[in-house]
Each structure stands twice: as structure tokens, then as C-alpha cells.
Motif scaffolding. Structure first.
Motif, PDB file in Angstrom:
ATOM      1  N   GLN A  69       4.407 -16.524  24.062  1.00  0.00           N
ATOM      2  CA  GLN A  69       3.936 -15.346  24.795  1.00  0.00           C
ATOM      3  C   GLN A  69       4.166 -14.079  23.965  1.00  0.00           C
ATOM      4  OE1 GLN A  69       6.512 -16.651  28.158  1.00  0.00           O
ATOM      5  NE2 GLN A  69       4.729 -16.186  29.443  1.00  0.00           N
ATOM      6  N   GLN A  70       3.691 -14.114  22.742  1.00  0.00           N
ATOM      7  CA  GLN A  70       3.967 -13.032  21.804  1.00  0.00           C
ATOM      8  C   GLN A  70       3.447 -11.682  22.289  1.00  0.00           C
ATOM      9  OE1 GLN A  70       2.614 -14.056  17.883  1.00  0.00           O
ATOM     10  NE2 GLN A  70       4.067 -15.737  17.647  1.00  0.00           N
ATOM     11  N   LYS A  71       2.253 -11.644  22.821  1.00  0.00           N
ATOM     12  CA  LYS A  71       1.674 -10.383  23.278  1.00  0.00           C
ATOM     13  C   LYS A  71       2.517  -9.763  24.383  1.00  0.00           C
ATOM     14  CE  LYS A  71      -1.780  -7.437  23.004  1.00  0.00           C
ATOM     15  NZ  LYS A  71      -2.096  -6.689  21.770  1.00  0.00           N
ATOM     16  N   SER A  72       2.962 -10.585  25.317  1.00  0.00           N
ATOM     17  CA  SER A  72       3.789 -10.082  26.422  1.00  0.00           C
ATOM     18  C   SER A  72       5.131  -9.569  25.914  1.00  0.00           C
ATOM     19  CB  SER A  72       4.005 -11.193  27.455  1.00  0.00           C
ATOM     20  OG  SER A  72       2.778 -11.578  28.053  1.00  0.00           O
ATOM     21  N   VAL A  73       5.699 -10.264  24.925  1.00  0.00           N
ATOM     22  CA  VAL A  73       6.951  -9.800  24.319  1.00  0.00           C
ATOM     23  C   VAL A  73       6.741  -8.435  23.681  1.00  0.00           C
ATOM     24  CG1 VAL A  73       8.636 -10.209  22.482  1.00  0.00           C
ATOM     25  CG2 VAL A  73       7.891 -12.111  23.922  1.00  0.00           C
ATOM     26  N   GLN A  74       5.681  -8.302  22.893  1.00  0.00           N
ATOM     27  CA  GLN A  74       5.409  -7.053  22.189  1.00  0.00           C
ATOM     28  C   GLN A  74       5.200  -5.890  23.155  1.00  0.00           C
ATOM     29  OE1 GLN A  74       2.046  -8.115  19.771  1.00  0.00           O
ATOM     30  NE2 GLN A  74       3.210  -9.618  18.596  1.00  0.00           N
ATOM     31  N   GLN A  75       4.579  -6.172  24.297  1.00  0.00           N
ATOM     32  CA  GLN A  75       4.324  -5.124  25.274  1.00  0.00           C
ATOM     33  C   GLN A  75       5.582  -4.688  26.014  1.00  0.00           C
ATOM     34  OE1 GLN A  75       1.305  -7.089  27.594  1.00  0.00           O
ATOM     35  NE2 GLN A  75      -0.389  -6.153  26.443  1.00  0.00           N
ATOM     36  N   SER A  76       6.605  -5.549  26.038  1.00  0.00           N
ATOM     37  CA  SER A  76       7.800  -5.253  26.833  1.00  0.00           C
ATOM     38  C   SER A  76       8.969  -4.736  26.009  1.00  0.00           C
ATOM     39  CB  SER A  76       8.234  -6.509  27.607  1.00  0.00           C
ATOM     40  OG  SER A  76       8.674  -7.517  26.715  1.00  0.00           O
ATOM     41  N   ILE A  77       8.785  -4.603  24.682  1.00  0.00           N
ATOM     42  CA  ILE A  77       9.867  -4.094  23.846  1.00  0.00           C
ATOM     43  C   ILE A  77       9.432  -2.830  23.103  1.00  0.00           C
ATOM     44  CG2 ILE A  77      10.900  -6.370  23.482  1.00  0.00           C
ATOM     45  CD1 ILE A  77       9.658  -6.373  20.686  1.00  0.00           C
ATOM     46  N   GLY A  78      10.423  -2.005  22.776  1.00  0.00           N
ATOM     47  CA  GLY A  78      10.236  -0.907  21.849  1.00  0.00           C
ATOM     48  C   GLY A  78      11.032  -1.232  20.600  1.00  0.00           C
ATOM     49  N   TYR A  79      10.389  -1.178  19.435  1.00  0.00           N
ATOM     50  CA  TYR A  79      11.026  -1.639  18.198  1.00  0.00           C
ATOM     51  C   TYR A  79      11.034  -0.526  17.167  1.00  0.00           C
ATOM     52  CZ  TYR A  79      11.716  -4.523  13.966  1.00  0.00           C
ATOM     53  OH  TYR A  79      12.177  -5.061  12.783  1.00  0.00           O
ATOM     54  N   LEU A  80      12.213  -0.227  16.650  1.00  0.00           N
ATOM     55  CA  LEU A  80      12.354   0.697  15.531  1.00  0.00           C
ATOM     56  C   LEU A  80      12.918  -0.095  14.361  1.00  0.00           C
ATOM     57  CD1 LEU A  80      12.191   3.573  14.397  1.00  0.00           C
ATOM     58  CD2 LEU A  80      14.512   3.948  15.240  1.00  0.00           C
ATOM     59  N   PRO A  81      12.072  -0.471  13.376  1.00  0.00           N
ATOM     60  CA  PRO A  81      12.557  -1.276  12.252  1.00  0.00           C
ATOM     61  C   PRO A  81      13.422  -0.469  11.300  1.00  0.00           C
ATOM     62  CG  PRO A  81      10.254  -0.711  11.938  1.00  0.00           C
ATOM     63  CD  PRO A  81      10.639  -0.203  13.298  1.00  0.00           C
ATOM     64  N   GLU A  82      14.104  -1.187  10.404  1.00  0.00           N
ATOM     65  CA  GLU A  82      15.012  -0.526   9.464  1.00  0.00           C
ATOM     66  C   GLU A  82      14.282   0.508   8.618  1.00  0.00           C
ATOM     67  OE1 GLU A  82      18.165  -1.652   5.874  1.00  0.00           O
ATOM     68  OE2 GLU A  82      17.039  -3.224   6.908  1.00  0.00           O
ATOM     69  N   ARG A 137      13.551  10.308  14.917  1.00  0.00           N
ATOM     70  CA  ARG A 137      13.215  10.660  16.304  1.00  0.00           C
ATOM     71  C   ARG A 137      11.758  10.309  16.625  1.00  0.00           C
ATOM     72  NH1 ARG A 137      16.497  15.318  18.717  1.00  0.00           N
ATOM     73  NH2 ARG A 137      18.274  15.580  17.331  1.00  0.00           N
ATOM     74  N   VAL A 138      10.870  10.545  15.661  1.00  0.00           N
ATOM     75  CA  VAL A 138       9.457  10.195  15.864  1.00  0.00           C
ATOM     76  C   VAL A 138       9.320   8.687  16.055  1.00  0.00           C
ATOM     77  CG1 VAL A 138       7.162  10.173  14.829  1.00  0.00           C
ATOM     78  CG2 VAL A 138       8.596  12.202  14.599  1.00  0.00           C
ATOM     79  N   GLY A 139      10.024   7.918  15.213  1.00  0.00           N
ATOM     80  CA  GLY A 139       9.982   6.470  15.360  1.00  0.00           C
ATOM     81  C   GLY A 139      10.515   6.016  16.701  1.00  0.00           C
ATOM     82  N   LEU A 140      11.587   6.656  17.156  1.00  0.00           N
ATOM     83  CA  LEU A 140      12.156   6.314  18.456  1.00  0.00           C
ATOM     84  C   LEU A 140      11.217   6.720  19.587  1.00  0.00           C
ATOM     85  CD1 LEU A 140      14.605   5.053  19.781  1.00  0.00           C
ATOM     86  CD2 LEU A 140      15.717   7.298  19.745  1.00  0.00           C
ATOM     87  N   ALA A 141      10.581   7.894  19.452  1.00  0.00           N
ATOM     88  CA  ALA A 141       9.603   8.329  20.459  1.00  0.00           C
ATOM     89  C   ALA A 141       8.461   7.339  20.564  1.00  0.00           C
ATOM     90  CB  ALA A 141       9.080   9.721  20.100  1.00  0.00           C
ATOM     91  N   ASN A 142       8.018   6.853  19.408  1.00  0.00           N
ATOM     92  CA  ASN A 142       6.938   5.874  19.395  1.00  0.00           C
ATOM     93  C   ASN A 142       7.366   4.571  20.070  1.00  0.00           C
ATOM     94  OD1 ASN A 142       4.298   4.882  18.492  1.00  0.00           O
ATOM     95  ND2 ASN A 142       5.483   3.582  17.118  1.00  0.00           N
ATOM     96  N   ALA A 143       8.620   4.158  19.818  1.00  0.00           N
ATOM     97  CA  ALA A 143       9.127   2.935  20.441  1.00  0.00           C
ATOM     98  C   ALA A 143       9.235   3.063  21.955  1.00  0.00           C
ATOM     99  CB  ALA A 143      10.490   2.582  19.850  1.00  0.00           C
ATOM    100  N   LEU A 144       9.365   4.319  22.439  1.00  0.00           N
ATOM    101  CA  LEU A 144       9.533   4.554  23.871  1.00  0.00           C
ATOM    102  C   LEU A 144       8.226   4.856  24.593  1.00  0.00           C
ATOM    103  CD1 LEU A 144      12.708   6.812  23.647  1.00  0.00           C
ATOM    104  CD2 LEU A 144      12.606   4.563  24.736  1.00  0.00           C
ATOM    105  N   LEU A 145       7.135   5.020  23.858  1.00  0.00           N
ATOM    106  CA  LEU A 145       5.868   5.479  24.440  1.00  0.00           C
ATOM    107  C   LEU A 145       5.444   4.660  25.655  1.00  0.00           C
ATOM    108  CD1 LEU A 145       3.280   6.438  21.667  1.00  0.00           C
ATOM    109  CD2 LEU A 145       3.917   7.773  23.682  1.00  0.00           C
ATOM    110  N   HIS A 146       5.506   3.358  25.541  1.00  0.00           N
ATOM    111  CA  HIS A 146       4.999   2.499  26.624  1.00  0.00           C
ATOM    112  C   HIS A 146       6.092   2.147  27.630  1.00  0.00           C
ATOM    113  CE1 HIS A 146       6.605   0.010  23.454  1.00  0.00           C
ATOM    114  NE2 HIS A 146       6.521  -1.095  24.174  1.00  0.00           N
ATOM    115  N   ASN A 147       7.214   2.915  27.584  1.00  0.00           N
ATOM    116  CA  ASN A 147       8.308   2.766  28.538  1.00  0.00           C
ATOM    117  C   ASN A 147       8.795   1.321  28.634  1.00  0.00           C
ATOM    118  OD1 ASN A 147      10.146   3.851  30.336  1.00  0.00           O
ATOM    119  ND2 ASN A 147       8.851   3.517  32.125  1.00  0.00           N
TER     120      ASN A 147
END
Length: 299
Positions: A69-82, A137-147
Motif C-alpha cells: 500500500q505504498q501510495k497510502s503510506v506516502q499520503q499519510s507521512i511527512g518526510y524530510l530526508p537527510e 524550515r521550508v523542507g519541514l513546511a513541505n512535509a507538513l503541507l498535507h497534514n
């Protein structure tokens, strides 16, 4: 459970990056994920974000299987890579608007994450003009966009100065009030300041998984700082019982690390007396996450 990891293993050729890793994280926890370089931290985070697949075992995020269920996982997480990937030639708002379209979220959410991450004063600038701290902060904002319900942050404070560290720490602490946060870092103070639980991995295996205060209290390593009135040799100190390391921090001041449940200050005092020395200061330093980390990952 927000994150469930069951017997995950991953090999890169002959190198075993993860070896039967298992743990679970409940909704609302802020968990620090620690380990030496090459211990398997980033590999596990890539598996949880569906970037790569495990060789063995199963994992789920918000109840969604990371393989099926990769798509569902991607939609439910916010990811900030290294290595935070940003389009440097875009303005902050422009970048967030682009990603809002990708996620299919309302445009008013952009203003919410800008305020939440403290980007208001910088939101009119191109990303290339921002400091490392504001880019994070921009990366974190992007990770939070879809709540998302779960945030996975891989080394979010790498390369930041002390002021930026404090700022990003506060942002993570605030967003973690109503989300699950899984945070990888090399900075022990960040985990102590932000997290309520620590997982330590070494050579692909989990070696500690406890509440932070419980984990520190459970280990018997202690650090004694002592100043003698004259020079003491390494060989003489080596005779101290339960001594695991010694560090000369200046003049006749030593930082002595013992592995013992007993208070070793009396032992150090007796050592001084028996060797004709005087102790000008003798202090037991507080146990912290760094001493725990050294103990459980010592080869």
C-alpha cells in the motif's frame, strides 16, 4: 500503532544493513532514532517511506503496508530526508504552491504551514537566498503541507548553527504535539530536548528501545571529573577498578568513565590518598544520553 516494524532485514551485497529489526511507535510519540554511522538508520527510514524495499520482514505506517500500500503510506507521512531536496530557483510560496498541487491540498494550507514553521518573514524570497536553517524550515513546511499523521525526519538539524538548532527544535516540538514524530539525528542534545523515547541501533540491530529517562537511569556508566594537585600518569589511572575510559581535559584534570552501579568517587579519593595525591575537585557528572550511547554501541 502509527509505525509497526517486524523483523525487518536488508542487505547491500554482503553487507547486512538491517538484521531482524522490530519495534512499534504509538500515535503521539516523539521518538529519537540513534546509531553510529552505517548502523542502518537511513536504510530503515527509506523502507518506512517506501523508497526502498526490505529483503525480509514487514512494516506498516498508519496501518498501511509499506510494500502493498505504498501510495497510502506516502499520503499519510511527512518526510524530510537527510539531504533536503529543494528547487532553489523557486520562491518559498511558489515551491509550496507547487507541492500543494501535487498533494491536492487547499491553498490556504500554505499559509498555515508558513506560520507554523516560522517562515512568514522569508516567504517572499527565493529558496536560494535562504540560510540553511530556513531551508530546513521550508523542507519541514513541505512535509507538513498535507497534514500527515506521521513525520519521519532524517537528520533535520545537520549543519545548523546553535541558534538555528534551537529554532528547528522548537518547530519540531510544536508540530509533535499532535503528530507522531520519528527523528534520526547524531546530536544527542536534540533527542534529550525533544524526544520522550529513544531507539538505538548498532550494526543493524536494535540495542536500546526505552523511554528516555528510563534508558539513561538503567545503565550503570558514570563519569567522574577529578583534579589532582600534580601530574598523574595514564598507567597509574589504569589500575582503577571498573574504569572504561579516561580523558585528560587540561592540566591535572581528568574525566574518568566507570561502568559500575556504585558511586566511584570514594574509589578515586582512595586512589589519590594511596598515591600521595590531593584531590582539588571531585565531581560526578550527570548521566546523559551520550554516555548511554557510548556504552551500548562500544565495540
Amino acid at each position: 500503532m502509527s509505525i509497526e516494524v517486524n523483523n525487518i532485514s536488508k542487505n547491500y551485497g554482503t553487507q547486512k544493513a538491517l538484521d531482524g529489526v522490530s519495534f512499534s511507535i504509538q500515535k503521539g510519540e516523539i521518538v529519537g532514532f540513534l546509531g553510529p554511522n552505517g548502523a542502518g538508520k537511513s536504510t530503515l527510514m527509506k523502507i518506512l517511506t517506501t523508497y526502498i524495499a526490505a529483503d525480509e520482514g514487514h512494516a506498516s505506517v498508519n496501518g498501511f503496508d509499506v510494500n502493498d500500500q505504498q501510495k497510502s503510506v506516502q499520503q499519510s507521512i511527512g518526510y524530510l530526508p537527510e539531504h533536503n531536496p529543494l528547487y532553489l530557483d523557486l520562491y518559498v510560496r511558489e515551491y509550496l504552491e507547487f507541492n500543494a498541487d501535487v498533494f491536492g491540498v487547499a491553498k490556504n494550507r500554505i499559509e498555515e504551514v508558513i506560520v507554523l514553521t516560522g517562515l512568514t518573514a522569508e516567504s517572499h524570497k527565493k529558496i536560494a537566498q535562504l540560510s540553511k536553517g530556513y531551508r530546513q524550515r521550508v523542507g519541514l513546511a513541505n512535509a507538513l503541507l498535507h497534514n500527515p499523521d506521521v513525520l519521519i525526519l532524517d537528520e533535520p538539524t545537520t549543519g545548523l548553527d546553535p541558534n538555528q538548532l534551537l529554532e528547528i527544535r522548537e518547530v519540531i516540538r510544536n508540530v509533535g504535539k499532535d503528530k507522531t514524530v520519528f527523528l534520526s539525528t547524531h546530536i544527542m542534545q536534540e533527542v534529550e530536548a525533544i524526544c520522550d523515547r529513544v531507539i538505538i541501533i548498532d550494526q543493524g540491530k536494535i540495542v536500546t528501545d526505552k523511554k528516555l529517562d528510563t534508558a539513561i537511569a538503567a545503565h550503570q556508566e558514570q563519569v567522574i571529573e577529578v583534579e589532582f594537585d600534580r601530574v598523574v600518569t595514564d598507567d597509574a589511572l589504569a589500575n582503577l577498578p571498573h574504569l572504561v575510559s579516561k580523558l585528560n581535559t587540561g592540566a591535572n584534570v581528568w574525566e574518568l568513565t566507570f561502568l559500575s552501579s556504585s558511586d566511584m568517587r570514594s574509589t578515586v579519593f582512595d586512589f589519590a590518598q594511596n598515591n600521595g595525591l590531593k584531590t582539588l575537585q571531585l565531581n560526578q557528572k550527570n548521566k546523559n544520553l551520550e554516555t548511554l550511547f557510548r556504552e551500548v554501541t562500544r565495540k
